[in-house]
Each structure stands twice: as structure tokens, then as C-alpha cells.
Design an enzyme around this catalytic site. Structure first.
Site, short mmCIF file in Angstrom:
data_model
loop_
_atom_site.label_atom_id
_atom_site.label_comp_id
_atom_site.label_asym_id
_atom_site.label_seq_id
_atom_site.Cartn_x
_atom_site.Cartn_y
_atom_site.Cartn_z
N HIS A 125 0.83 -1.21 0.00
CA HIS A 125 0.00 0.00 0.00
C HIS A 125 0.87 1.26 0.00
O HIS A 125 0.38 2.37 0.14
CB HIS A 125 -0.92 -0.01 1.22
CG HIS A 125 -2.16 0.80 1.07
ND1 HIS A 125 -2.35 1.99 1.74
CD2 HIS A 125 -3.27 0.63 0.31
CE1 HIS A 125 -3.54 2.50 1.42
NE2 HIS A 125 -4.11 1.68 0.55
N LYS A 136 3.14 4.35 -1.29
CA LYS A 136 3.12 5.28 -2.42
C LYS A 136 4.39 6.11 -2.32
O LYS A 136 4.47 7.08 -1.57
CB LYS A 136 1.90 6.20 -2.38
CG LYS A 136 0.54 5.45 -2.32
CD LYS A 136 0.05 5.31 -0.92
CE LYS A 136 -1.40 4.89 -0.80
NZ LYS A 136 -1.81 3.69 -1.48
N ASP A 188 17.28 9.30 -8.39
CA ASP A 188 18.72 9.59 -8.44
C ASP A 188 19.39 9.57 -7.07
O ASP A 188 20.44 10.21 -6.88
CB ASP A 188 18.97 10.94 -9.11
CG ASP A 188 18.70 10.90 -10.61
OD1 ASP A 188 18.50 9.80 -11.16
OD2 ASP A 188 18.66 11.98 -11.23
N HIS A 191 -8.48 11.21 1.07
CA HIS A 191 -7.64 10.01 1.16
C HIS A 191 -6.41 10.23 2.03
O HIS A 191 -5.50 9.40 2.09
CB HIS A 191 -7.22 9.61 -0.27
CG HIS A 191 -6.71 8.22 -0.41
ND1 HIS A 191 -5.48 7.93 -0.97
CD2 HIS A 191 -7.26 7.02 -0.08
CE1 HIS A 191 -5.29 6.63 -0.99
NE2 HIS A 191 -6.35 6.05 -0.46
N LYS A 211 -3.62 10.58 5.01
CA LYS A 211 -3.20 9.68 6.08
C LYS A 211 -2.06 10.38 6.85
O LYS A 211 -0.89 10.09 6.64
CB LYS A 211 -2.72 8.35 5.50
CG LYS A 211 -3.80 7.64 4.66
CD LYS A 211 -3.20 6.75 3.63
CE LYS A 211 -4.15 6.34 2.53
NZ LYS A 211 -5.54 6.22 2.83
N ASP A 266 1.91 18.68 18.76
CA ASP A 266 2.60 19.92 19.10
C ASP A 266 4.09 19.87 18.78
O ASP A 266 4.75 20.91 18.77
CB ASP A 266 2.40 20.25 20.59
CG ASP A 266 2.54 19.03 21.47
OD1 ASP A 266 3.63 18.78 22.00
OD2 ASP A 266 1.53 18.30 21.62
#
Length: 479
Positions: free
Chosen positions: A201, A203, A208, A414, A416, A421
Site C-alpha cells: 500500500h 506510495k 537519483d 484520502h 493519512k 505539538d
């Protein structure tokens, strides 16, 4: 076991030569005494030599069967870190609200910068409108990214992609085409084979060995124009990029057909950067921060790699004033097991923070066409704690308004992420048990205590903008 525990020192003999008397009370001759002493001395040397040989064998065996800790290498430097978002078309916030660069512009920047290699870890690929049989101008950004990726490969940039195995729902036609054109090497990470369940899952982009992206956006044109997303672009940061590459290499190597999770882990996967020894980075030329990367599930974490769940709990437990959370799904249960089970690990941490330490807790979950009906009950349960023992707990749904036409799997927040603080956390996982026990994901942790326009302050501003918007619905136990 230490060497000292294995070693039993020989008892020392009296240094003075002993005189032995026979039963007939006759002394041994001086020559006989010297001979006996020589025998004892040679025997002692033999025992010492044998002990050393045994110890050498034990040490050699332990070295080859146990993991060795990498020497601590300082990770420091100046890096550019930019918060990026996708705001769905037809969604507007009041004037003066925080506005960040788009994920689309960030991906395009990475593609322009690439001269040697691009590594991408993803769930699935749907960057073109044809993939979803959609004809709409909102597909153009995704199609542009796909074409730019092809152009990068054609100018000699090596592209490696690791993703979940294609399915009927997620056929990933883009990567099939890239492979067919020999523009990318693609591997499939089968989490079910490796750990018994789950998907990748993650992403993530890595370019480089210098620049990378982590966030909520899938390789999907809808993630750029039809779904609300958030991530972090990191530029000119070889130290952190090298650490990110270690996570990618775990995926890449385990995506081979007959691979197994190493035991022990080879040194090339190990890290010295974690919560206890974060990279000391100066962000955007001014703000000092402690930064590290976490990975899930724990089975895919080599020695000293922070696991994502423990990282989330640590951040919640360390908050002193507030914890703000924005996730699509929030379930103190499993979701994808045959028999769902209760799993209150994160939920308990939020309750402890509010009830025990009087930390203000705010949770923003997503309401859309595919929200499971029972999520409301868990949110109501958490909200019911508000006011008990002076606890401050507020929960809301966030609902993206509809588009001018119906497009499947769109119009949802979507995101997440979590902000406190002192810490900014951007992840790739929804908050239910399955995402931490069997699903591959990454958490990006930035600990900033300075004031001003920090990444942490920007993330807080994003949360507050969304929280105060017209797109939210309060959740309470009386609903």
C-alpha cells in the site's frame, strides 16, 4: 552469551616446586621433579590452546548466525521538504487558507530532475483515462505524468517499479505497457505469500538517490484531480534518500518469485536512522529537525528500522498538547480477515492521551460512497469520551462534495497524516489492524520543536483548514 561466560580460568598452582615422598619416605631426584613439572606445564599449555580454539570456533559461529549492528553513521545535512496536496476539482477553501503546491507538480519536478534512475513503489497503476474508460479533462494530469515517465525512460533513465500483483479490480495496464515497451522493469510484491495476507500500500518515488516523495496518492489520475491527497516532497537530501532506498530494496528483492524474508537480514538493508537516532536535518535552510522513516509490517523491518505501528503509538504517547489525525478509514478492528477481530491498539493510545494526560484529540475520518457503515460506531465510541475526566475528544466526518459527473472511486479525502505539538507524521496506511500486520507501508516522521513556518506548522494548518471547512460533519454519541 559473552565470552567471559564460556571461559573458566585454570586454577593456579603454587610457584614453588613441590617435593613428593614415596611410601618409603624417599625423595624424588631433582631430575624427576623437573620432569614432572615440565609435564604439568606442557599439559597446561595444551589446555589453554584447546580452550582458545574452542572459543574461536564459538565466536566464528555466532558471527555467522546472528545479526551484527551497523556502526552508527551520522545522517545530517540541508534538505528541501515541501508539503504537497491534491485538491479535488470544484473544491474551494476560504481566502487566506493555506495553499500548497500540487502533487502533480511535485511528480513532474521529479521527472524533470531524473538523470539516472527512478524507483517507484505503489499499490496499482491507473494514470490514463483509458484505464478506467473515462473521457474527461480531469484525466489529463495523470496522462501527462505517464507520458513524462515514458520520456524519461527513452532518454536513458532506468525505471524500476514494484507493485501488488494485478487483479480484476486493479489490472495495472500502465505497467504492463511500460514493460512491453521495455521502458521499465516491474516486479510484483506478493505480501500474501510472504506474510500470509495483505498488499503493498506504499506510495513512494525515489529519484537519483537524491529526491523522493511519500504520501497518500496512488499512481492514479484520480489521485491528482478527483481525490484529496497529501504528501511530502523531499529534494537534495541524499542522506534520507539513501535510507529510503533501503526500504525500496527490501520490496524489490522480496518481489522475486522464490524470495523469503531474510533471517538474519544482510547489512545492506539495515539502518541506524530511527526514533532513537534520527537524522539531524536542517529543513529549507533554517529549521532544525529530527527525521526518520518507518516501515510496515514489522516482518519487513530489518534491525533498527522503526516499524510504523510503534512509531504512531510513540508519537501519540509523546504529545503534550494535542493530537490531530486525518485518515480515510479508522477502525479498531481487522477489516480484511475472514473473521474480524477487535484491535484497539491505536484507539487505546488516543484515549490514554485524552483521559490521562489531558491532550486534545481531534480525529477527521472520511465519508464517501464506500465508507463501511460500522465505522460510525467506533467514531461515536471515541467521541463519547469527550468531557470524561476533563478529556477533550472531538471527531468529525469529512465529505468531499460531488463532481459534475459520476466517476468511480473518487470524491474522498484520502489523507493519512497526524500532527502534534512537536511532530509531523505523513503515512501511506489507513488506520485498521490489517495495514500494520500484513500490509506494506511507510511513515515519514519529522520532529520539529522550532516555531515559525515549519513543516509541522504547515501540516497543522492543513488539518485546521479541513476541520473548519464546510465539508465536515460532527460525530457524537447521540447521532
Amino acid at each position: 552469551m559473552s565470552l567471559h561466560a564460556d571461559y573458566s580460568p585454570m586454577m593456579e598452582t603454587d610457584s614453588k616446586p613441590q617435593v613428593f615422598v614415596t611410601s618409603e619416605s624417599k625423595r624424588f631426584s631433582p631430575g624427576s621433579v623437573r620432569c614432572r613439572f615440565l609435564v604439568i606445564f606442557v599439559a597446561a599449555l595444551g589446555i589453554i590452546a584447546l580452550t582458545l580454539i574452542i572459543l574461536q570456533f564459538v565466536v566464528h559461529k555466532n558471527t555467522n548466525t546472528k545479526t551484527t549492528k551497523l556502526p552508527d553513521v551520522a545522517c545530517t545535512g540541508d534538505c528541501t521538504i515541501t508539503l504537497v496536496e491534491s485538491i479535488p476539482e470544484n473544491v474551494a477553501f476560504p481566502k487566506g487558507s493555506i495553499h500548497n503546491p500540487s502533487i502533480y507538480s511535485g511528480w513532474k519536478n521529479l521527472l524533470k530532475m531524473a538523470t539516472k534512475e527512478i524507483d517507484i513503489a505503489s499499490f496499482y497503476w491507473t494514470l490514463r483515462g483509458d484505464d478506467t474508460n473515462t473521457s474527461d479533462p480531469s484525466t489529463k494530469q495523470g496522462e501527462d505524468v505517464f507520458q513524462s515517465l515514458e520520456a524519461a525512460a527513452e532518454r536513458g533513465v532506468k525505471i524500476r517499479i514494484v507493485q501488488s500483483p494485478p487483479s480484476k479490480t486493479f489490472p495495472s495496464l500502465d505497467t504492463i505497457e511500460l514493460q512491453k515497451k521495455k521502458l521499465a522493469e516491474v516486479r510484483l510484491l506478493d505480501m500474501t505469500r510472504l506474510v500470509g495476507s495483505g498488499i503493498i500500500h506504499t506510495k513512494m518515488w525515489l529519484v537519483d538517490g537524491q529526491h523522493f516523495y511519500v504520501g497518500s496518492a496512488n499512481q492514479d489520475w484520480r489521485a491528482l484531480t478527483q481525490v484529496q491527497e497529501l504528501g511530502l516532497m523531499t529534494y537534495n537530501c541524499s542522506c534520507l534518500a539513501e535510507d529510503m532506498s533501503k526500504i525500496f530494496e527490501v520490496y524489490w528483492d522480496l518481489a522475486l518469485p522464490k524470495s523469503k524474508i531474510p533471517d538474519p537480514w544482510p547489512d545492506k538493508y539495515k539502518t541506524s536512522i530511527n526514533a532513537d537516532s534520527p537524522a539531524q536535518i536542517k529543513i529549507n535552510g533554517s529549521n532544525a529537525a529530527g527525521i526518520y522513516l518507518a516501515s510496515a509490517p514489522k516482518q519487513l523491518c530489518p534491525p533498527d528500522r522503526a516499524d510504523d505501528l510503534s512509531t504512531i503509538l510513540r508519537i501519540i504517547d509523546s504529545a503534550k498538547q494535542f493530537v490531530y489525525v486525518s485518515v480515510m478509514d479508522y477502525f479498531p478492528t481487522t477489516l480484511y480477515t475472514e473473521n474480524r477481530t477487535y484491535w484497539p491498539v491505536i484507539d487505546d493510545a488516543l484515549r490514554r492521551a485524552a483521559f490521562d494526560r489531558k491532550v486534545k484529540v481531534r480525529l477527521l475520518a472520511s465519508l464517501w460512497n464506500h465508507t463501511r457503515p460500522d465505522m460510525k460506531y467506533y467514531l461515536q465510541s471515541l467521541a463519547a469520551l469527550n468531557g470524561a475526566n476533563d478529556a477533550s475528544v472531538q471527531v468529525k466526518f469529512y465529505k468531499v462534495p460531488p463532481f459534475s459527473k459520476e466517476i468511480p472511486y473518487t470524491r474522498v479525502n484520502h489523507n493519512k497524516f497526524m500532527v502534534t505539538d512537536s511532530v509531523a507524521y505523513v503515512g501511506t496506511s489507513n488506520w485498521s489492524a490489517d495495514y500494520f500486520t500484513g500490509t506494506a507501508g511507510i511513515g515519514y516522521v519529522i520532529n520539529e520543536t522550532e516555531t515559525g513556518n515549519t513543516v509541522r506548522a504547515q501540516l497543522q494548518a492543513v488539518f485546521e483548514r479541513n476541520w473548519d471547512s464546510n465539508f465536515t460533519i460532527s460525530v457524537n454519541c447521540n447521532q
